[in-house]
Design a protein around this motif. Structure first.
Motif, PDB file in Angstrom:
ATOM      1  N   HIS A 109     -27.139 -12.354   3.132  1.00 18.27           N
ATOM      2  CA  HIS A 109     -27.219 -12.068   4.364  1.00 18.27           C
ATOM      3  C   HIS A 109     -26.571 -12.895   5.798  1.00 18.27           C
ATOM      4  O   HIS A 109     -26.431 -12.961   6.685  1.00 18.27           O
ATOM      5  N   GLU A 110     -26.970 -14.708   5.356  1.00 16.30           N
ATOM      6  CA  GLU A 110     -27.182 -15.419   6.190  1.00 16.30           C
ATOM      7  C   GLU A 110     -25.288 -15.821   6.202  1.00 16.30           C
ATOM      8  O   GLU A 110     -24.860 -16.906   7.486  1.00 16.30           O
ATOM      9  N   MET A 113     -33.128 -16.071  -3.750  1.00 16.26           N
ATOM     10  CA  MET A 113     -32.033 -16.809  -2.579  1.00 16.26           C
ATOM     11  C   MET A 113     -30.922 -16.157  -2.609  1.00 16.26           C
ATOM     12  O   MET A 113     -30.321 -16.884  -1.414  1.00 16.26           O
ATOM     13  N   LEU A 114     -30.055 -15.373  -3.669  1.00 15.63           N
ATOM     14  CA  LEU A 114     -29.049 -14.917  -3.233  1.00 15.63           C
ATOM     15  C   LEU A 114     -28.905 -13.356  -2.639  1.00 15.63           C
ATOM     16  O   LEU A 114     -27.844 -13.668  -1.010  1.00 15.63           O
ATOM     17  N   GLN A 115     -30.017 -12.841  -2.373  1.00 16.87           N
ATOM     18  CA  GLN A 115     -30.357 -12.524  -1.225  1.00 16.87           C
ATOM     19  C   GLN A 115     -30.373 -13.114   0.344  1.00 16.87           C
ATOM     20  O   GLN A 115     -29.461 -12.403   2.094  1.00 16.87           O
ATOM     21  N   ARG A 116     -30.601 -13.888   0.003  1.00 18.28           N
ATOM     22  CA  ARG A 116     -30.982 -14.640   1.481  1.00 18.28           C
ATOM     23  C   ARG A 116     -29.352 -15.026   1.362  1.00 18.28           C
ATOM     24  O   ARG A 116     -28.679 -15.275   3.168  1.00 18.28           O
ATOM     25  N   ALA A 117     -28.356 -15.895   0.703  1.00 16.58           N
ATOM     26  CA  ALA A 117     -26.943 -16.315   0.787  1.00 16.58           C
ATOM     27  C   ALA A 117     -26.360 -15.317   1.436  1.00 16.58           C
ATOM     28  O   ALA A 117     -25.372 -15.431   2.623  1.00 16.58           O
TER      29      ALA A 117
END
Length: 84
Positions: free
Chosen positions: A7-8, A1-5
């Motif tokens: 990235h986005e 979830m952290l990696q997605r945030a």
């Protein structure tokens, strides 16, 4: 979830304006009978949101009690994490 945030979303820096607002946020928390020392990270996040005139979305709205006049806090539910 952290990696997605990461990235986005682009991070918003804690700049001089946020530092000035941090002092106001600490004073507001003290005025509401709470101790700012235990909330340093939360108050820094709140100061950035205030400086940028942004609402603060959080799964822990109680962490921002005392800042009602300075900040719009939007409670959100924690997303379900699927295990695969």
């Amino acid at each position: 979830m952290l990696q997605r945030a990461e990235h986005e979303f682009d991070p918003i820096p804690f700049d001089a304006e946020a530092a000035r607002i941090y002092g106001r946020a600490c004073a507001a928390v003290v005025g509401s009978g709470r101790k700012p020392r235990r909330r340093v990270a939360d108050l820094m996040i709140a100061a950035i949101a205030i400086a940028e005139d942004l609402p603060l979305f959080t799964t822990n709205p109680d962490d921002f009690k005392g800042l009602e006049g300075l900040l719009t806090v939007v409670p959100v539910t924690r997303p379900l994490v699927e295990h695969t």
